[in-house]
Every structure is written in structure tokens, then in C-alpha cells.
Design a protein around this motif. Structure first.
Motif, PDB file in Angstrom:
ATOM      1  N   VAL A  64       0.854  -1.192   0.000  1.00  0.00           N
ATOM      2  CA  VAL A  64       0.000   0.000   0.000  1.00  0.00           C
ATOM      3  C   VAL A  64       0.888   1.240   0.000  1.00  0.00           C
ATOM      4  CG1 VAL A  64      -1.833   1.246   1.189  1.00  0.00           C
ATOM      5  CG2 VAL A  64      -1.781  -1.249   1.248  1.00  0.00           C
ATOM      6  N   LYS A  65       1.070   1.838  -1.162  1.00  0.00           N
ATOM      7  CA  LYS A  65       1.930   3.030  -1.303  1.00  0.00           C
ATOM      8  C   LYS A  65       1.063   4.256  -1.559  1.00  0.00           C
ATOM      9  CE  LYS A  65       5.568   0.401  -1.040  1.00  0.00           C
ATOM     10  NZ  LYS A  65       6.411   0.405   0.183  1.00  0.00           N
ATOM     11  N   ALA A  66       1.763   5.363  -1.781  1.00  0.00           N
ATOM     12  CA  ALA A  66       1.043   6.607  -2.057  1.00  0.00           C
ATOM     13  C   ALA A  66       0.278   6.521  -3.378  1.00  0.00           C
ATOM     14  CB  ALA A  66       2.020   7.773  -2.100  1.00  0.00           C
ATOM     15  N   LEU A  67       0.691   5.655  -4.275  1.00  0.00           N
ATOM     16  CA  LEU A  67      -0.005   5.422  -5.537  1.00  0.00           C
ATOM     17  C   LEU A  67      -0.139   6.674  -6.391  1.00  0.00           C
ATOM     18  CD1 LEU A  67      -2.843   3.118  -4.160  1.00  0.00           C
ATOM     19  CD2 LEU A  67      -0.701   2.419  -5.234  1.00  0.00           C
ATOM     20  N   GLY A  68       0.779   7.604  -6.186  1.00  0.00           N
ATOM     21  CA  GLY A  68       0.795   8.798  -7.021  1.00  0.00           C
ATOM     22  C   GLY A  68      -0.330   9.757  -6.780  1.00  0.00           C
ATOM     23  N   ILE A  69      -0.955   9.695  -5.605  1.00  0.00           N
ATOM     24  CA  ILE A  69      -2.104  10.573  -5.372  1.00  0.00           C
ATOM     25  C   ILE A  69      -1.714  11.816  -4.583  1.00  0.00           C
ATOM     26  CG2 ILE A  69      -3.732   8.673  -5.456  1.00  0.00           C
ATOM     27  CD1 ILE A  69      -3.809   8.662  -2.459  1.00  0.00           C
ATOM     28  N   GLY A  70      -0.430  12.006  -4.364  1.00  0.00           N
ATOM     29  CA  GLY A  70       0.000  13.250  -3.743  1.00  0.00           C
ATOM     30  C   GLY A  70       0.240  13.138  -2.255  1.00  0.00           C
ATOM     31  N   THR A  71       0.636  14.285  -1.683  1.00  0.00           N
ATOM     32  CA  THR A  71       0.965  14.321  -0.260  1.00  0.00           C
ATOM     33  C   THR A  71       0.067  15.291   0.492  1.00  0.00           C
ATOM     34  OG1 THR A  71       2.627  16.020  -0.677  1.00  0.00           O
ATOM     35  CG2 THR A  71       3.375  13.716  -0.662  1.00  0.00           C
ATOM     36  N   GLU A  72      -1.012  15.708  -0.156  1.00  0.00           N
ATOM     37  CA  GLU A  72      -1.975  16.564   0.530  1.00  0.00           C
ATOM     38  C   GLU A  72      -2.748  15.733   1.575  1.00  0.00           C
ATOM     39  OE1 GLU A  72      -2.421  19.925   0.163  1.00  0.00           O
ATOM     40  OE2 GLU A  72      -0.525  19.654  -0.919  1.00  0.00           O
ATOM     41  N   PRO A  73      -3.329  16.398   2.589  1.00  0.00           N
ATOM     42  CA  PRO A  73      -4.062  15.671   3.626  1.00  0.00           C
ATOM     43  C   PRO A  73      -5.058  14.634   3.117  1.00  0.00           C
ATOM     44  CG  PRO A  73      -3.800  17.943   4.270  1.00  0.00           C
ATOM     45  CD  PRO A  73      -3.247  17.843   2.880  1.00  0.00           C
ATOM     46  N   PRO A  74      -5.871  14.943   2.079  1.00  0.00           N
ATOM     47  CA  PRO A  74      -6.795  13.907   1.602  1.00  0.00           C
ATOM     48  C   PRO A  74      -6.085  12.637   1.158  1.00  0.00           C
ATOM     49  CG  PRO A  74      -7.425  16.050   0.733  1.00  0.00           C
ATOM     50  CD  PRO A  74      -6.077  16.226   1.355  1.00  0.00           C
ATOM     51  N   ALA A  75      -4.977  12.800   0.446  1.00  0.00           N
ATOM     52  CA  ALA A  75      -4.242  11.634  -0.027  1.00  0.00           C
ATOM     53  C   ALA A  75      -3.618  10.863   1.125  1.00  0.00           C
ATOM     54  CB  ALA A  75      -3.154  12.077  -1.006  1.00  0.00           C
ATOM     55  N   ILE A  76      -3.075  11.600   2.078  1.00  0.00           N
ATOM     56  CA  ILE A  76      -2.449  10.943   3.233  1.00  0.00           C
ATOM     57  C   ILE A  76      -3.505  10.206   4.045  1.00  0.00           C
ATOM     58  CG2 ILE A  76      -1.181  11.349   5.368  1.00  0.00           C
ATOM     59  CD1 ILE A  76       0.111  13.755   4.026  1.00  0.00           C
TER      60      ILE A  76
END
Length: 921
Positions: free
Chosen positions: A53-65
Motif C-alpha cells: 500500500v503506497k502513495a499510488l501517485g495521489i500526492g501528499t496533501e491531507p486527503p491523499a495521506i
């Protein structure tokens, strides 16, 4: 920290993103894990899936985290939960993994997940979590699980998710810090302490949601709320001017009672004691209540099992060590400088401090005193600390003086699921029940069986008719034992239409664990060829090793030593091989689990899940030893070259029974086991033990044959072994209903022996030996001034014994032959005498106040000073001789005589007394 404008802005969330991005992969990985579980590779598959389970390229903004946090927690919790289910064998050997890929559409509808207070404080209530739970239940059914099993497993998901969420945050706190910065929550300034308490609360919740006895359901799902009572003693004025204490029980629902107490918040009312017998639900309630308070109130809760607690240290220091060793908190919650200001500590298992005999019972008393002192000190200004202590009822009775002065609400005694109606003929001890909520007469067994039926797919409407019997009420009324009955009943191996005692149920449980291993031979080939007898023998040595230790825990090394000394090396090796292959998991579900390592040696430590399991296994081992002793004594009588002589038999016995004292709980299992052996076997053992006990009275235990230790330790072991010899002889006698033919070298030896075993009294509770003086030959012994307070001398022979000024207060003298006994000045207050033979007994100055007479033979007995004035006499016909009575006393006794058919022969009475009697007539 977020700026004021950020706080006022609309909370950000995960919008427009489906959490089914890799959902199908998750459930495919779970299916793969189930298949690999049969090859022992579950943990490997789980680790790979969680790490994927990685970040999957969805960013580092709070919603993605936030998405990453939820996804990782969901993955970890599912693998943990499904892994337990797979290891327990619920999937069978052919799960339908291949079909799930095409049948299931793993799509979770899109959800907005606002990052606000609820995100942190009520994470299990998020819609997305409920969607994961629903999908898990559906997937489990497609994997071949029955609907009731899938629902039971899925119902535990929120607790596992909550725990995984906290663990994931602790591991990657830096990654998730932007979530705190993005919202206005109390956690923005959260310290490590706050996070630690939240994490611990999730641990408490997880503990009550874990599988119970390898079932698909948890303690929380099967739990039935317990009832309890506390006593109050209002004073009533009687017509004769005497005060009478009327015992009154107030019935309460335990959780509500304690919640109300916590809500009152009085600094001078900061402790509660919960008392109950083995299997009464003390620990289960303590865990349920701890999780409830920790997760639904602002009160911080610390749950401490006392078998893991070092009571030899200062309480504050010991609590600090406990939270450190258990990795609960980074600080000591009782610290004088930075301790908690709203803390509840639940100390579970006061009897664990009393596992080493009288000294440890005193330790238990000292512990309660220290808790009291700590509460008083901490709450001197305002309420900061409260405590709940639970323990077996016998330990609380041993410490009666410590608890007798407490407020009525403080001592709560658990009630069973079913309360049998008590018959009380004692007018002097009236009992009143105050039950405003109509709880007392409610049979909770029906509720439990209905829940059990729903969780197991059996659909019981209540307690099955075959189990609704008077002889099983005692067992089915206790939560733990009722569950064991359910296991045996559903297994179908026991015939519950016939007599069944608790030992049979435990034996069936041992058999079921052994059979489970054989049913899964492909998984547990290592124990193939290990018979049930061998399997049980190893378990017995585990129980014995624990008894010789602290009563609940033991180590691998101690088990190996016991098995080696008893010729079980080969069986232990087979057992260990099976344990490494997974059989230990089956055992852990029912008997014991590994718990850390012993600090002094570093050995792996095993702890009995329920102390009564260990007591049952120990009792089996004790009875096996009793049979062995009797057999070897028979062999010696047949041939001087075979078997054991008396001294060797005693030496073997002291090795078995010397290291730890017997308990009333252990005795119960011993007696049940002997009942299963039958009268013939019990008679043979009783005769042998009477012979050995007679030798003990003459010469003592052969301690010189043991490796030299200290005199104190040898004396301790000798005392334990001698008491156990008497108690086990009593167990045999209660089966045979025959007198144990012990012989006395002199008239003095038994009294001297009993004084030594009884020791100095420090509470109303007597030594165990005092309760097992039944069926003994004590004819013409010298027992003057002996302390028989609350002793059981029923069915014994004291003909011609000297018991002047002896104490028989509250003693059981039913069916005792006391013909010609010299009991001048003896105290029989509140004693029970049913069909007791006191013919020609000398009872001058004896006190029978509140004693209960029923069909007692007092022919020719001599007494005076109003001995029977306040006795309770029923159906007693006698020709007693009364001396030197005052007129009022004679009149009082005459009235009792007229009412109870008591015939009095008067000798040497005052003329005035005779006139009074005649006028009364």
C-alpha cells in the motif's frame, strides 16, 4: 499548527476518489493468504500485501495521506482477522478462492471523508469503514464460510481496524502529521501521552473482540451483562429488647452500578471490590468495563492483571514498571509530578497474590491497604484516582476483617446466571432481597444460549432441555463453565441425559483439542501416534509445574523438568514438535498462552488462560499420584522386593504436594475426579492414606530424604504435604462415606499436629485442614482448648475425647459421634448439630448460643448455666441432666421443652427453680 483562517475553512476530505482502486487486489491477496496458510506462509503474504500500500501517485496533501492511513489500517486489520480465522481452520482445506475473483465486484461507493474531529475521535464510524466491513462479510461467505461465521468474524472488524489505525499512526507519525495541521482538533497540541492513552484504549477494545476459544466470535459478542449484590444491615428492635441484624442484599446490574459510582465523583468513595468464584465472569467483566470506560468517557483506564504485577514493590513504582514493561505508556500515571488527574485502575485477580499460601494472603491484605492509602493520598484535595479490585470469594473471606468495615456499596458480589431459591430455616439470620429492577429471579442462561445459537448457527431458543437439570445448575449458572458445557453439548461426545460433573466436561475439552489436531493431520502430522492418554499426561505436568510455581504460570524449562522426572521425555518431544507446527495454537485457545519470558532466567513463560484449567489438570495429576501410591503400597505388601514402603511413599508424596499448599478450588476438582473413579478405587486410596497419615502423626514427614534446603523451606513443604494428605483422604471419605481408620500413638499427637498446621489465626478463615476433619477416627484424643472455629468435623468419631474449652464456634458437627465427650466450658456458638450423638457428654459450662440442634441425642448429657437457652432446637428428644440453674433459666428451658418435646431430668436444682417449673407446667 494551522492558522486561524485554516481552522475556519471548510474541512478538506477525500472527494471523488473510489477506495476500490486496489480493493480487488486486496481481497485476492487475502484469498491467496488463506491458501498459503496451510503451508505456514500467512505472515509472509500479509507483510507483502501491507507493504504494497503506497502513495499510488495521489500526492501528499491531507486527503491523499488520509487515504493511505485508512487503506493501510484496513489492510492490516483484515489480514490479522482473516489470518486468525484461517489458522483456526474455519476455511477448511478447500476454500473457494478461485471463484471470488469473478463473482465479487469489489467496488466501494465513493465517500467524502471529512478530516475533522470525527476522523480522529470516532474513526470506526466512518462510512468507508462500514463498507469495508460489509465487503469482508460478503467475501468470507464466498470463501466458503457459513453466514453466521462470516457475520461473527466481520462483526469484529471495527475493533481490529481501530487498533491497526493507532499502530499505523505510531509507526509513521511524521507521514501523517499534515492531517493534524489541516484541522482544528485537540490533537494539534497532542502529546505522546495523549496518543499513548488513545492507542491503549484501542488495545483494550481489541482484547474483548479477539476470538474466544478459537471460535469465530469474541467475548464482546457472547457477553451477557452480570448482576451483583451488596449487603446492608439495618438494625431492628425486637420485642424482647434484643437488637437483631437483618441481612439485606440489594441487587444491581454491575455495569450500571459502577458507571453511576464513577459519575458521582466523590473523593472519599474511590474504591470498589468485586468478588466472585472461579468462572463467575470477574475477569471478563473487568475487560469489558475497562474497554467501555476507556472508549466512551474522558476517564483514563489502566487494566492490570495482578499475576503480571509485582506487589512486593511500592504501588506507584510497581504501576510505573507495569506500564513500561507492557509498552502501554511513556510515563508513570501515578507519578507525583506528572501523574494523571482522572484515572481508574482496575486490578484483576486479587487471588493471584494469594497463590503461595498464608503469607501471600497477608500480601493480598497488605496490597489492598496500600491501594487504600494511595487513594487517600492522591485524593486528599480533589478526586484524581479510583480503583476496582476483583478476586475470588475465598480470598476476600480470608481478608474478611479488611473488608468488613467498608461502605455497603464498596463490596460487590457477583451473582450467577441462574439463582436457585435458598431455603432458610434460621429465624435469627433473616435475609431480605431488595430488587427494584426485578433482576434477581431472571434466568440469564436463556439469553446466553440465544446469543450462542445466533453466533454458531444453532438457533437455540434458550437453555436446552437436556441441560435444564438440578444437578447441572451449579455448572450452567457460571459464565465460563456454562460455555464449556456448550462446547461439550454441541460436540455430542457426552451424554447429558446422565450424571455429568465438571471434571467430565473438562476431560471432554481436552479430548476435543486432541481430536482437532487429528482431524487436521495434514497440518499436524508431528503428533500423529500421540495418544489421548499421552497428550493428557503432558498437560497434567504443565498443570503441576504451574501449581508448584505461582499457580498460573510456568516455563518450558520447568515443564521439561517435570516431564523428565516422570518419564515423559519422549511424549514431551512429540508434544513440542506438534506445538511448533501449530498445535500450540489449539492449546492456547483452551488452556494457556505464551506470555513473555521470566526475568530471572529468560525462559519462555506460559500462562493459563483460566486458572481453573490449571487446577483441573493439577487435580488429575494429584489423583494419578494417589493411585500410584496406593498401588505401590499394595505391591510392597505382596512382595518385599517390589513397590514402596511407607517412608518412600511419603517421600514421593512430599515431592508432589510439598512445594505449594492445597486450595479449596483444587480440592473440588480432586473430589470430582475421585467420584469418577468410583467407591472401590477411593476406598483403596483412603485406606492407604490413613496408614500414611498415622505414620505422619507418629514420625512426621521424611524430609531428610529430600535435597537439603533451609529448615524454613523444609517445614513449609512438610506442612503442605501433610495437609494435602489429610485433605485428599477427606476427598476419598466423602466418596466412600466411611471413617478413615487413622491410629494415634498417643492421645496428644493429633491435637499437636492440628495446632501446627492451623498456625496462628490472622482472620476468621481457617486453614484448609480445618474444613476436612470429617470421617476421622479421633476417639479418646486430647483436644482441649483446640481452635476448631468453623471446622468441619461431620461424621467423625470423638467418642470419649477431651475437648474442654475447645472452640467449636460455627463448626459443622453433623452426624458426629461425641458420646461421652468431655466438653466442659467448650463453645458451640452458632454450630450445627444434626443427628449428633452427645449421649452422656459432659457439657458443664458449654455455650450453645444460636447453635442449631436437629435430632440430637442428649441422653444422659450433663450441662448447666443456661446452655440451651438461646439454642435453636428441632425434633430433639433427650433425657438431659441439668445442674445449678437459676429459676429464670429453668423456666426458659422448660418452655423450649414443651414446644420441642425436650424431656429434662432435674437433679440438684434449687427448690425455687422446681416451684417455678411446676407452676409453669
Amino acid at each position: 499548527m494551522a492558522s486561524p483562517s485554516q481552522k475556519a475553512s471548510k474541512p478538506k476530505g477525500i472527494t471523488g476518489r473510489s477506495l476500490a482502486v486496489d480493493g480487488k487486489d486486496l481481497f485476492s491477496a487475502l484469498a491467496k493468504g488463506v491458501m498459503h496458510s496451510f503451508q505456514g506462509k500467512w505472515d509472509e503474504v500479509a507483510s507483502d500485501s501491507i507493504d504494497a500500500v503506497k502513495a499510488l501517485g495521489i500526492g501528499t496533501e491531507p486527503p491523499a495521506i488520509a487515504y493511505i492511513l485508512i487503506r493501510r489500517a484496513a489492510t492490516a486489520s483484515m489480514f490479522e482477522l482473516v489470518g486468525e480465522t484461517a489458522k483456526s481452520g474455519f476455511f477448511g482445506t478447500k476454500p473457494y478462492a478461485s471463484s471470488t475473483k469473478t463473482v465479487l465486484d469489489f467496488t466501494i461507493s465513493e465517500h467524502d471523508i471529512p478530516i475533522d474531529k470525527a476522523f480522529f475521535q470516532k474513526p470506526t464510524e466512518l462510512k468507508v469503514v462500514k463498507s469495508f466491513q460489509a465487503l469482508l462479510c460478503r467475501w468470507l461467505e464466498l470463501m466458503g464460510l457459513e453466514a453466521h461465521i462470516a457475520n461473527a468474524v466481520g462483526g469484529r472488524f471495527p475493533a481490529y481496524y481501530l487498533y491497526a489505525l493507532n499502530e499505523e499512526w505510531k509507526k509513521h507519525s511524521k507521514l501523517y502529521q499534515p492531517l493534524l495541521d489541516s484541522t482544528d482538533t485537540p490533537f494539534q497540541d497532542a502529546s505522546n501521552q495523549m496518543w499513548a492513552w488513545q492507542s491503549y484504549a484501542s488495545r483494550l477494545e481489541l482484547a474483548i473482540n479477539e476470538s474466544t476459544f478459537e471460535e469465530a466470535f469474541s467475548l464482546k459478542q457472547i457477553y451477557v451483562p452480570l448482576r451483583a449484590y451488596y449487603e446492608v444491615f439495618p438494625i431492628h428492635k425486637e420485642l424482647d429488647g434484643m437488637d437483631k441484624r437483618k441481612r439485606t442484599k440489594r441487587i444491581v446490574e454491575l455495569k450500571n452500578e459502577l458507571s453511576t459510582w464513577l459519575g458521582n465523583g466523590k473523593k472519599d468513595d474511590a474504591i470498589r471490590i468485586i468478588s466472585g468464584g472461579p468462572g463467575s465472569g470477574k475477569s471478563s467483566f473487568a475487560k469489558i468495563f475497562a474497554a467501555h470506560i476507556a472508549n466512551s468517557t474522558e476517564i483514563k483506564v489502566l487494566f492490570i492483571p495482578l499475576h503480571r504485577f509485582d506487589s512486593s514493590k511500592d504501588l506507584t513504582e510497581a504501576v510505573g514498571d507495569f506500564v513500561t514493561e507492557e509498552n502501554i505508556l511513556p510515563h508513570n500515571p501515578l507519578s507525583p509530578t506528572n501523574g494523571e488527574t482522572n484515572l481508574l485502575i482496575i486490578f484483576d485477580g486479587l487471588d493471584e497474590l494469594a497463590s503461595q499460601g498464608k503469607a501471600a494472603v497477608e500480601t493480598a491484605r497488605a496490597f489492598v491497604r496500600e491501594v487504600d492509602l494511595t487513594l487517600e493520598k492522591r485524593n486528599s484535595q480533589t478526586l484524581k484516582l479510583r480503583a476496582i479490585i476483583s478476586g475470588r470469594e475465598m480470598v476476600l473471606q480470608d481478608n474478611e476483617t479488611e473488608f468488613s468495615s467498608r461502605r455497603p456499596h464498596q463490596l460487590l458480589t457477583l451473582l450467577p446466571y441462574y439463582i436457585e431459591e435458598e431455603v432458610n430455616d434460621d429465624d435469627n439470620n433473616e435475609e431480605e432481597i431488595i430488587d427494584p429492577d426485578d433482576l434477581y429471579d431472571y434466568d440469564q442462561r436463556d439469553i446466553w444460549w440465544q446469543q450462542y445459537g445466533e453466533l454458531t448457527g444453532k438457533k437455540y431458543e434458550g437453555l436446552p432441555k437436556h441441560l435444564d437439570r438440578d444437578d447441572l445448575n451449579e455448572v450452567t449458572s457460571q459464565p465460563l463453565l456454562n460455555y464449556l458445557v456448550a462446547l461439550s453439548y454441541t460436540r455430542g461426545a457426552l451424554d447429558f441425559t446422565k450424571a455429568v460433573n465438571l471434571n467430565k466436561i473438562y476431560a471432554d475439552l481436552v479430548s476435543s483439542v486432541h481430536e482437532r489436531a487429528y482431524e487436521n493431520k495434514r497440518r499436524y502430522t508431528q503428533i500423529e501416534g500421540m495418544t489421548l492418554e499421552s497428550f493428557a499426561r503432558v498437560l497434567e505436568e504443565v498443570g503441576l509445574a504451574a501449581w508448584h510455581g505461582d499457580g498460573r504460570t510456568t516455563t518450558v524449562r520447568e515443564i521439561e523438568e517435570h516431564c523428565f522426572n516422570n518419564g515423559l521425555d519422549r511424549h514431551l518431544k512429540t508434544f513440542e514438535q506438534g506445538a511448533k507446527a501449530g498445535v500450540l495454537r489449539l492449546l492456547a485457545a483452551f488452556f494457556f498462552r505464551q506470555y513473555g519470558r521470566r526475568s530471572s532466567s529468560g525462559d519462555a513463560t506460559f500462562m493459563f488462560t483460566h486458572k481453573s484449567f490449571g487446577e483441573y489438570l493439577t487435580a488429575r495429576r494429584i489423583v494419578r499420584a494417589m493411585e500410584k501410591v496406593a498401588k505401590e503400597r499394595d505391591n510392597r505388601r505382596e512382595s518385599s522386593d517390589e513397590g514402596w514402603d511407607e517412608r518412600e511413599a511419603l517421600w514421593r508424596w512430599v515431592q508432589l504436594a510439598g512445594p505449594s499448599p492445597m486450595t479449596s478450588y483444587l480440592f473440588r476438582f480432586v473430589q470430582n475426579e475421585l467420584r469418577l473413579k468410583g467407591k472401590a478405587k477411593a476406598r483403596k486410596i483412603q485406606s492407604c492414606f490413613a496408614e500414611l497419615f498415622s505414620l505422619v502423626l507418629r514420625s512426621g514427614m521424611p524430609m531428610e530424604q529430600l535435597p537439603r534446603t533451609t529448615f524454613k523451606q523444609e517445614n513449609f513443604m512438610a506442612r503442605n504435604a501433610e495437609e494435602a494428605l489429610l485433605v485428599c483422604m477427606s476427598a476419598c471419605a466423602r466418596v466412600t462415606q466411611e471413617i478413615s481408620p487413622i491410629s494415634h500413638a498417643t492421645r496428644l499427637v493429633f491435637g499437636a499436629w492440628f495446632r501446627r498446621v492451623q498456625g496462628q489465626r490472622y482472620s476468621p478463615a481457617s486453614a484448609l485442614a480445618a474444613y476436612h476433619l470429617d470421617f476421622l477416627n479421633l476417639e479418646e484424643t486430647e483436644l482441649a482448648v483446640v481452635d476448631f472455629y468453623s471446622a468441619n468435623l461431620s461424621n467423625s468419631v470423638l467418642r470419649g475425647a477431651e475437648v474442654q474449652h475447645a472452640i467449636f464456634i460455627q463448626a459443622n458437627l453433623n452426624y458426629t459421634n461425641m458420646e461421652g465427650v468431655k466438653a466442659d466450658g467448650a463453645s458451640f456458638e452458632d454450630a450445627t448439630l444434626i443427628k449428633t450423638n452427645l449421649e452422656k457428654a459432659k457439657l458443664l459450662g458449654a455455650n450453645f448460643s444460636a447453635a442449631r440442634f436437629h435430632e440430637v441425642n442428649l441422653n444422659g448429657a450433663r450441662m448447666h448455666d443456661g446452655a440451651l437457652e438461646h439454642a435453636i432446637i428441632r425434633d430433639t428428644v433427650t433425657d438431659a441432666v441439668l445442674f445449678e440453674l437459676h429459676p429464670a433459666q429453668v423456666a426458659s428451658i422448660q418452655r423450649a421443652a414443651n414446644e420441642e418435646m425436650l424431656k429434662i431430668h432435674r437433679e440438684g436444682l434449687l427448690a425455687e427453680a422446681l416451684n417455678n417449673v411446676e407452676s409453669e407446667s
